[in-house]
Design an enzyme around this catalytic site. Structure first.
Site, PDB file in Angstrom:
ATOM      1  N   ARG A 100       6.742  80.772  83.077  1.00 27.90           N
ATOM      2  CA  ARG A 100       6.025  81.037  83.276  1.00 27.90           C
ATOM      3  C   ARG A 100       4.103  79.882  83.585  1.00 27.90           C
ATOM      4  O   ARG A 100       4.689  79.374  82.342  1.00 27.90           O
ATOM      5  CB  ARG A 100       5.663  82.576  82.255  1.00 27.90           C
ATOM      6  CG  ARG A 100       6.256  83.553  82.630  1.00 27.90           C
ATOM      7  CD  ARG A 100       6.010  85.113  81.814  1.00 27.90           C
ATOM      8  NE  ARG A 100       4.581  84.818  81.145  1.00 27.90           N
ATOM      9  CZ  ARG A 100       4.586  85.644  80.280  1.00 27.90           C
ATOM     10  NH1 ARG A 100       5.671  86.185  79.976  1.00 27.90           N
ATOM     11  NH2 ARG A 100       2.736  86.035  79.810  1.00 27.90           N
ATOM     12  N   ARG A 105      -4.679  97.134  74.876  1.00 27.99           N
ATOM     13  CA  ARG A 105      -4.883  95.055  74.128  1.00 27.99           C
ATOM     14  C   ARG A 105      -6.353  95.404  73.349  1.00 27.99           C
ATOM     15  O   ARG A 105      -5.646  94.055  72.470  1.00 27.99           O
ATOM     16  CB  ARG A 105      -3.962  94.358  75.273  1.00 27.99           C
ATOM     17  CG  ARG A 105      -3.247  93.869  74.830  1.00 27.99           C
ATOM     18  CD  ARG A 105      -2.975  92.955  76.577  1.00 27.99           C
ATOM     19  NE  ARG A 105      -2.522  91.077  75.993  1.00 27.99           N
ATOM     20  CZ  ARG A 105      -1.340  91.416  76.598  1.00 27.99           C
ATOM     21  NH1 ARG A 105      -0.861  92.671  77.671  1.00 27.99           N
ATOM     22  NH2 ARG A 105      -0.735  90.381  76.617  1.00 27.99           N
ATOM     23  N   LYS A 138       8.680  92.594  72.468  1.00 27.45           N
ATOM     24  CA  LYS A 138       8.472  94.024  73.050  1.00 27.45           C
ATOM     25  C   LYS A 138       8.704  94.235  74.793  1.00 27.45           C
ATOM     26  O   LYS A 138       9.413  95.755  74.583  1.00 27.45           O
ATOM     27  CB  LYS A 138       7.207  94.675  72.617  1.00 27.45           C
ATOM     28  CG  LYS A 138       6.490  93.675  73.616  1.00 27.45           C
ATOM     29  CD  LYS A 138       5.245  94.256  73.172  1.00 27.45           C
ATOM     30  CE  LYS A 138       3.718  92.802  73.642  1.00 27.45           C
ATOM     31  NZ  LYS A 138       3.483  92.795  74.828  1.00 27.45           N
ATOM     32  N   ARG A 149      11.685  78.657  73.771  1.00 30.25           N
ATOM     33  CA  ARG A 149      12.614  78.954  74.164  1.00 30.25           C
ATOM     34  C   ARG A 149      12.362  79.151  75.900  1.00 30.25           C
ATOM     35  O   ARG A 149      12.751  79.547  77.250  1.00 30.25           O
ATOM     36  CB  ARG A 149      13.393  79.788  73.633  1.00 30.25           C
ATOM     37  CG  ARG A 149      14.476  78.788  72.999  1.00 30.25           C
ATOM     38  CD  ARG A 149      15.085  79.645  72.384  1.00 30.25           C
ATOM     39  NE  ARG A 149      15.180  80.918  71.282  1.00 30.25           N
ATOM     40  CZ  ARG A 149      14.811  81.509  70.251  1.00 30.25           C
ATOM     41  NH1 ARG A 149      14.355  79.535  69.934  1.00 30.25           N
ATOM     42  NH2 ARG A 149      14.444  82.251  69.262  1.00 30.25           N
ATOM     43  N   ARG A 162      -3.582  83.083  73.393  1.00 29.06           N
ATOM     44  CA  ARG A 162      -2.917  84.428  73.385  1.00 29.06           C
ATOM     45  C   ARG A 162      -1.734  84.930  72.225  1.00 29.06           C
ATOM     46  O   ARG A 162      -2.398  86.628  72.142  1.00 29.06           O
ATOM     47  CB  ARG A 162      -1.065  85.087  74.178  1.00 29.06           C
ATOM     48  CG  ARG A 162      -1.680  84.785  75.482  1.00 29.06           C
ATOM     49  CD  ARG A 162      -0.577  84.313  77.387  1.00 29.06           C
ATOM     50  NE  ARG A 162       0.102  85.511  76.622  1.00 29.06           N
ATOM     51  CZ  ARG A 162       1.660  84.184  76.883  1.00 29.06           C
ATOM     52  NH1 ARG A 162       1.329  83.233  77.369  1.00 29.06           N
ATOM     53  NH2 ARG A 162       2.041  84.850  76.317  1.00 29.06           N
TER      54      ARG A 162
HETATM   55  P1  AMP Z   1       1.887  89.946  79.243  1.00 28.43           P
HETATM   56  O1  AMP Z   1       2.969  89.802  79.610  1.00 28.43           O
HETATM   57  O2  AMP Z   1       1.870  91.341  78.434  1.00 28.43           O
HETATM   58  O3  AMP Z   1       1.824  88.878  77.937  1.00 28.43           O
HETATM   59  O4  AMP Z   1       0.543  89.813  79.674  1.00 28.43           O
HETATM   60  C1  AMP Z   1      -0.012  88.496  80.604  1.00 28.43           C
HETATM   61  C2  AMP Z   1      -0.628  88.909  80.834  1.00 28.43           C
HETATM   62  O5  AMP Z   1      -1.625  89.181  81.529  1.00 28.43           O
HETATM   63  C3  AMP Z   1      -1.350  88.418  79.885  1.00 28.43           C
HETATM   64  O6  AMP Z   1      -2.278  87.581  79.061  1.00 28.43           O
HETATM   65  C4  AMP Z   1      -3.055  88.942  80.220  1.00 28.43           C
HETATM   66  O7  AMP Z   1      -3.654  87.620  81.078  1.00 28.43           O
HETATM   67  C5  AMP Z   1      -2.961  89.975  81.074  1.00 28.43           C
HETATM   68  N1  AMP Z   1      -2.595  91.491  80.581  1.00 28.43           N
HETATM   69  C6  AMP Z   1      -1.574  91.961  79.793  1.00 28.43           C
HETATM   70  N2  AMP Z   1      -2.137  93.232  79.989  1.00 28.43           N
HETATM   71  C7  AMP Z   1      -3.347  93.048  79.823  1.00 28.43           C
HETATM   72  C8  AMP Z   1      -4.235  93.877  79.668  1.00 28.43           C
HETATM   73  N3  AMP Z   1      -3.446  94.696  78.722  1.00 28.43           N
HETATM   74  N4  AMP Z   1      -5.505  93.833  79.130  1.00 28.43           N
HETATM   75  C9  AMP Z   1      -6.551  92.671  79.876  1.00 28.43           C
HETATM   76  N5  AMP Z   1      -4.903  91.251  80.144  1.00 28.43           N
HETATM   77  C10 AMP Z   1      -4.234  91.474  80.444  1.00 28.43           C
END
Ligand code: AMP
Length: 192
Positions: free
Chosen positions: A135, A90, A15, A128, A146
């Site tokens: 990260r 989320r 995404k 991958r 997650r």
């Molecule tokens: P992502 O890059 O979208 O996978 O986000 C990485 C991390 O940022 C997530 O695992 C959360 O710890 C935090 N994060 C990102 N977006 C949100 C959100 N909408 N609500 C809460 N935490 C978030």
């Protein structure tokens, strides 16, 4: 062009990549809450320091922090005509907060895109990515966490958006360009 979109899909569904491509295509900013948090962690800001341990564990940053951050970002001039939100909302509280922010601007969402991919494919892609990007939240435990949060809290949000006539579901498996074309075709006349 006016396009107020949310893109949803589990981690590894592509995404982030699709949000960026679609944003260029539609001439609106892609707004990734994960990217904003990561930039803050890197910059050592207060927000970043608060979020780091939570992110590394794969948990959600508290709603008050996340909602305020998105509210401020959507008030920026480049988001006036549209945006693609990636990684937000989320959970149910974030859906409500987003509706409130948009109502405050006198606008609403045009569509919610959902990218689907099966679990084996997701785990393979995330493995991958961990090797490529390094990260700190791409450990096996954090990935599991997650995906579990996505299944429990985020995936159920699609039902509410479907009931509002906003949900557009697209198969996320395939070549990157192919998936972008699917998204554009599925959006059809909803944006413009
Ligand atoms: P992502 O890059 O979208 O996978 O986000 C990485 C991390 O940022 C997530 O695992 C959360 O710890 C935090 N994060 C990102 N977006 C949100 C959100 N909408 N609500 C809460 N935490 C978030």
């Amino acid at each position: 062009m006016s396009a107020r979109l949310v893109i949803m899909g589990p981690q590894g569904s592509g995404k982030g990549t699709q949000a960026a491509l679609l944003a260029t295509r539609l001439g609106v900013p892609a707004i990734s809450t994960g990217d904003i948090f990561r930039a803050n962690v890197k910059g050592g800001t207060d927000l970043g320091n608060q979020a780091k341990a939570i992110m590394d564990a794969g948990d959600l940053v508290p709603d008050e922090i996340t909602n305020a951050m998105v509210r401020d970002r959507l008030a920026e001039p480049d988001a006036a005509e549209g945006f693609i939100l990636d990684g937000y909302p989320r959970n149910a509280a974030q859906v409500e907060a987003l509706d409130g922010v948009l109502a405050g601007h006198g606008v609403g969402l045009d569509a919610v895109l959902e990218l689907t991919a099966d679990r084996d494919e997701l785990l393979a892609r995330l493995g991958r990515r961990a090797a490529l990007e390094g990260r700190t939240d791409d450990t096996a435990e954090a990935i599991e966490r997650r995906l579990a949060i996505y299944e429990q809290q985020t995936a159920p949000l699609t039902a509410g958006y479907a009931a509002r006539g906003l949900l557009v579901t697209v198969d996320g498996i395939g070549q990157v360009d192919e998936v972008t074309e699917r998204l554009v075709a599925a959006l059809g006349a909803r944006v413009g």
